[in-house]
Design an enzyme around this catalytic site. Structure first.
Site, PDB file in Angstrom:
ATOM      1  N   ASP A   1      -3.539   7.805   4.889  1.00 30.96           N
ATOM      2  CA  ASP A   1      -3.023   6.455   5.136  1.00 30.96           C
ATOM      3  C   ASP A   1      -3.642   5.905   6.420  1.00 30.96           C
ATOM      4  O   ASP A   1      -4.010   6.655   7.319  1.00 30.96           O
ATOM      5  CB  ASP A   1      -1.497   6.536   5.271  1.00 30.96           C
ATOM      6  CG  ASP A   1      -0.844   5.161   5.249  1.00 30.96           C
ATOM      7  OD1 ASP A   1      -1.504   4.189   4.849  1.00 30.96           O
ATOM      8  OD2 ASP A   1       0.344   5.062   5.644  1.00 30.96           O
ATOM      9  N   GLU A   2      -3.757   4.587   6.523  1.00 29.65           N
ATOM     10  CA  GLU A   2      -4.289   3.914   7.725  1.00 29.65           C
ATOM     11  C   GLU A   2      -5.623   4.533   8.153  1.00 29.65           C
ATOM     12  O   GLU A   2      -5.832   4.847   9.328  1.00 29.65           O
ATOM     13  CB  GLU A   2      -3.272   3.997   8.884  1.00 29.65           C
ATOM     14  CG  GLU A   2      -1.891   3.445   8.568  1.00 29.65           C
ATOM     15  CD  GLU A   2      -1.824   1.933   8.508  1.00 29.65           C
ATOM     16  OE1 GLU A   2      -2.900   1.292   8.490  1.00 29.65           O
ATOM     17  OE2 GLU A   2      -0.715   1.395   8.458  1.00 29.65           O
TER      18      GLU A   2
ATOM     19  N   ARG B   1       2.703 -10.458  10.526  1.00 35.21           N
ATOM     20  CA  ARG B   1       4.051  -9.848  10.595  1.00 35.21           C
ATOM     21  C   ARG B   1       5.095 -10.844  10.114  1.00 35.21           C
ATOM     22  O   ARG B   1       6.208 -10.460   9.780  1.00 35.21           O
ATOM     23  CB  ARG B   1       4.413  -9.439  12.035  1.00 35.21           C
ATOM     24  CG  ARG B   1       3.542  -8.381  12.715  1.00 35.21           C
ATOM     25  CD  ARG B   1       3.287  -7.173  11.866  1.00 35.21           C
ATOM     26  NE  ARG B   1       2.036  -7.329  11.143  1.00 35.21           N
ATOM     27  CZ  ARG B   1       1.694  -6.590  10.088  1.00 35.21           C
ATOM     28  NH1 ARG B   1       2.522  -5.679   9.635  1.00 35.21           N
ATOM     29  NH2 ARG B   1       0.537  -6.782   9.480  1.00 35.21           N
TER      30      ARG B   1
ATOM     31  N   LYS C   1       0.813  -1.217   0.000  1.00 30.19           N
ATOM     32  CA  LYS C   1       0.000   0.000   0.000  1.00 30.19           C
ATOM     33  C   LYS C   1       0.846   1.266   0.000  1.00 30.19           C
ATOM     34  O   LYS C   1       0.473   2.259  -0.620  1.00 30.19           O
ATOM     35  CB  LYS C   1      -0.959   0.001   1.183  1.00 30.19           C
ATOM     36  CG  LYS C   1      -0.317   0.199   2.549  1.00 30.19           C
ATOM     37  CD  LYS C   1      -1.353   0.271   3.649  1.00 30.19           C
ATOM     38  CE  LYS C   1      -0.718   0.435   5.004  1.00 30.19           C
ATOM     39  NZ  LYS C   1       0.039   1.671   5.172  1.00 30.19           N
ATOM     40  N   THR C   2       1.990   1.238   0.716  1.00 29.81           N
ATOM     41  CA  THR C   2       2.852   2.426   0.767  1.00 29.81           C
ATOM     42  C   THR C   2       3.362   2.761  -0.623  1.00 29.81           C
ATOM     43  O   THR C   2       3.441   3.930  -1.025  1.00 29.81           O
ATOM     44  CB  THR C   2       4.046   2.189   1.725  1.00 29.81           C
ATOM     45  OG1 THR C   2       3.539   1.820   3.004  1.00 29.81           O
ATOM     46  CG2 THR C   2       4.896   3.436   1.856  1.00 29.81           C
TER      47      THR C   2
ATOM     48  N   GLN D   1      -7.102  -4.642  10.103  1.00 32.31           N
ATOM     49  CA  GLN D   1      -5.990  -4.218  10.945  1.00 32.31           C
ATOM     50  C   GLN D   1      -6.357  -3.005  11.800  1.00 32.31           C
ATOM     51  O   GLN D   1      -5.486  -2.252  12.225  1.00 32.31           O
ATOM     52  CB  GLN D   1      -4.761  -3.896  10.079  1.00 32.31           C
ATOM     53  CG  GLN D   1      -4.224  -5.110   9.332  1.00 32.31           C
ATOM     54  CD  GLN D   1      -2.935  -4.822   8.600  1.00 32.31           C
ATOM     55  OE1 GLN D   1      -1.910  -4.505   9.202  1.00 32.31           O
ATOM     56  NE2 GLN D   1      -2.976  -4.932   7.281  1.00 32.31           N
TER      57      GLN D   1
END
Length: 779
Positions: free
Chosen positions: A229-230, A618, A37-38, A260
């Site tokens: 973002d987020e 993770r 996504k980044t 998340q």
């Protein structure tokens, strides 16, 4: 620049490319874990600039400065550093503080207003409570600050508070009827001081955009393109600001993953992302479902868990990566054994696959769980780093307890004395301490010796203070007397109660205060584990001095030597956004994970499940789940059961290192009240003594179990000898669960008294009774 950006865009897959080149309108990118996504956000901003959008017209909001810096650096590599600097990119708080600096006069603030941090706010609130002559045990300043923060993040101003009868009544019911007055006084004092706290940066921005339409229009026209973002982590206040700024042109792109969303305790509202399509016209939704990070087993296992949540946006995360190893599940008897398993597994995997320490991470639900992990890693000589907190033995509350313990063993330890002489507060101020220091230097004695003779020395202090010093001295002496017969656990448990340390921390009802109590509980657990382990060490008694020596040797490795190659230890909340080849998720037990305090409603349980999803994703190559059958809580062994989250993973993705537990009914009453049946004494056989058997009379072993006493030399039943007892000779290399590897120097005695002198790599030379020692022959 157009050619450069096309080169970068071509590196994206089809799913990533579509949102990156979507120029106008509202769009939502649901980005699964590890889906890049980044990269999409970065290339989208660069693409907009290549299409003639002025960098000054782009607003990009992130949750961390680190994320903003990384994105800006990537954009600078594409479009050039000078243009990248013109972007309005940063955290919500930093961007809105910048706007407020420009517009502060409209709200009556100076442009150079001060920003109060948490400690500044707490100090001011503490002063207000004192000035209003309120009971500080009812109006705890940290709780008051936390409540005021919650008010501001939900746009409950002072006026709104007094207009809301439910809020006023709730505080009255909580015996804090003057909460509103404190809130008003706090806001007034901040305003008079020309200061805003962190929450004000959001609240005042909302006020600015709502009260001044010309200011709102100005920033709507400036920020033609907005990226967030987020987005799943935004709270109500942040949501309203973004909604206001994007309303005119609706060129808004939000990126996030509802799976998340793990910050509800901080005010995050998952409905912001779930309802995004209702807030804007003709929203385009894109899904990034290919995971580039993890193996198939990890991705599909995580999917099988998160599918249990009812409140979610449909997506199917997949990966083209290899299947990889199954998720390994390990059961341990206790948390100490759990730590030893994790440390041993890291050590063996690192050696076998030639990996670095930095390739491993240990994730846990609460900070207190780090203690067992730290102890085990130190024994294996594996360097580690605690993230988001101090090493367990460096935390204030632990250092406070250890200072009392050191003072008991060595009353001349002035640093320990100065640390605890007035903690918890007992009316011995700094002036008195300074006089004691001067007197100790004058007489060539320790501070404690001066205090012992306080009645014979003229320190020019009043009788009340003298009494307090004498009471403190008497208390420490009583601890010293007790230490002569009690083991380290019994003494420490007594010290934490008698000094009032635990009671002091209980006054602080905030999550931080509760965590400090949990840390002291964890210290007691560690001491209990140490004392029980000393039974196999010859001439060891489990006394306090032995424990302090063990801690002193262990904590030598805590010093940072500039080596970044360390195993990472952190809570799962802190792990968000990170990735590691090997991840150990420990404490997978009911009431711990999911947390016993987060299972009251479906939404709370679903948040815990999302937290587990974050933890599992993770891992890049291998994930481990560990749980225990029992865990120490305040020095008492409490039964534990595996987390429901393990059961929610499809069995085909799991590899049980230890067999899965069968169903076991958990009794509602304590079995200890029934004692035990000695079946051997119920048989009709002639006893060796010729006397008839006494049915029901407990054996020495049963008495020990009931009383929880360690066996004495007279009635101890011989423990099972080492499996390799016959092979133990000088020169044999053995491995011990606590001390690691060592070489046998010599063996003495016969039968139950047989003992070995072993030189261990960690801890040096130890004498162990072979009937208790659990040794494994290495070579």
């Amino acid at each position: 620049m157009e050619q450069d950006i096309q080169h970068y865009i071509s590196q994206l897959n089809d799913a990533q490319r579509a949102p990156a080149i979507h120029k106008d309108g509202a769009l939502m990118v649901i980005a699964g874990a590890g889906s890049g996504k980044t990269r999409v956000l970065t290339y989208r901003i660069a693409y907009l600039m290549s299409q003639g959008v002025d960098a000054f017209s782009i607003l990009a909001l992130t949750f961390t400065n680190k994320a903003a810096r990384e994105m800006k650096k990537r954009i600078a590599d594409i479009v050039g550093g000078s243009e990248a600097k013109n972007l309005w990119m940063g955290t919500f708080h930093s961007i809105f503080a910048k706007i407020l600096r420009f517009e502060a006069d409209k709200l009556g603030y100076p442009s150079n207003f001060t920003i109060y941090d948490t400690q500044d706010s707490e100090r001011l609130i503490r002063s207000i409570i004192k000035e209003m002559q309120l009971d500080k045990d009812i109006y705890k300043y940290k709780q008051v600050r936390s409540r005021i923060s919650s008010f501001k993040n939900n746009l409950i101003t002072v006026r709104a508070y007094f207009n809301n009868a439910d809020l006023v009544e709730a505080d009255a019911m909580a015996k804090r009827p003057r909460m509103g007055e404190i809130y008003k006084e706090y806001v007034d004092r901040c305003f008079k001081a020309g200061a805003m706290d962190f929450d004000d940066l959001l609240l005042r921005t909302n006020e600015l955009l709502n009260r001044f339409p010309d200011v709102l229009a100005k920033y709507q026209n400036r920020f033609r393109y907005i990226l967030v973002d987020e987005y799943q982590d935004t709270n109500h206040s942040q949501y309203l600001i973004v909604k206001a700024l994007a309303d005119r042109f609706q060129n808004i792109c939000v990126v996030g993953d509802d799976s998340q969303s793990i910050y509800a305790f901080r005010g995050a509202n998952i409905n912001n992302i779930l309802n995004f399509q209702k807030d804007y016209d003709n929203v385009e939704m894109y899904r990034l479902e290919q995971n580039y990070r993890s193996t198939k087993n990890i991705v599909e296992a995580a999917n099988s868990v998160i599918e249990q949540n009812k409140t979610r946006i449909d997506k199917v995360v997949w990966t083209a990566n290899d299947d990889g190893g199954k998720i390994k599940v390990n059961r341990s008897a206790t948390d100490g054994e759990e730590g030893r398993f994790v440390a041993g597994s890291i050590f063996e995997t690192k050696m076998r696959e030639q990996l670095h320490n930095g390739d491993f991470a240990i994730l846990y639900r609460t900070n207190a769980q780090s203690r067992a992990m730290e102890d085990a890693l130190r024994k294996r000589d594996i360097p580690y780093r605690i993230y988001g907190g101090l090493s367990f033995y460096q935390r204030k509350e632990i250092k406070d307890v250890l200072a009392y313990l050191r003072l008991i063993v060595n009353p001349k330890d002035e640093e320990s004395l100065k640390r605890v002489i007035n903690y918890p507060a007992r009316g011995i101020g700094q002036t008195t301490i300074d006089k004691l220091v001067v007197a100790a230097k004058h007489y060539g004695r320790s501070m404690f010796e001066v205090m012992e003779n306080i009645s014979k020395i003229d320190l020019k202090i009043n009788s009340g203070t003298k009494n307090k010093l004498e009471n403190f001295t008497t208390m420490v002496k009583s601890f010293q007397i007790m230490s002569e017969g009690a083991n380290a656990f019994e003494l420490t448990e007594h010290v934490t109660k008698k000094t009032g340390l635990v009671q002091e921390l209980k006054k602080d009802g905030t999550p931080e205060g509760i965590a400090r109590i949990e840390n002291i509980e964890e210290l007691l657990n560690g001491i209990k584990d140490f004392v029980e382990g000393q039974i196999e060490v010859v001439d060891a008694t489990g006394a306090l001095a032995e424990f302090l020596e063990d801690v002193a040797l262990a904590t030598d490795m805590d010093n940072d030597k500039g080596d970044d190659d360390r195993v990472a230890l952190m809570t799962i909340h802190l792990a968000k956004g990170l990735e590691f080849p090997h991840v150990y998720i420990v404490g997978m037990e009911e009431d711990l994970f999911p947390s016993g305090m987060s299972m009251n409603t479906r939404s709370e349980l679903e948040e815990e499940r999302r937290l587990f999803y974050v933890a599992l994703t993770r891992a890049e190559k291998q994930a481990y789940l560990t749980y225990t059958l029992s865990r120490y809580r305040w020095g008492k062994l409490v039964d534990a059961e595996p987390s429901r989250f393990i059961q929610e993973i499809d069995d085909k993705y799991l590899d049980y290192i230890t067999p899965i537990d069968s169903y076991r009914y958990k009794p509602l009453i304590d079995n200890d009240i029934f004692g035990e049946v000695d079946k051997s004494k119920l048989r009709l056989q002639k006893p060796k003594t010729g006397r008839p058997p006494v049915v029901g009379s407990p054996s020495p072993e049963q008495v020990r179990k009931l009383r929880k006493l360690k066996p004495s030399s007279s009635d101890a039943a011989p423990a099972s000898p080492s499996l390799f007892d016959g092979d133990l000779t000088p020169g044999t290399i053995v491995e011990h669960t606590r001390f690691g590897r060592g070489e046998i120097l010599k063996i003495d005695g016969v039968g139950a008294d047989r003992k070995a002198e072993i030189n261990f790599q960690v801890g040096g030379i130890k004498k162990l009774l072979l009937r208790f020692a659990k040794l494994k022959v290495v070579s």
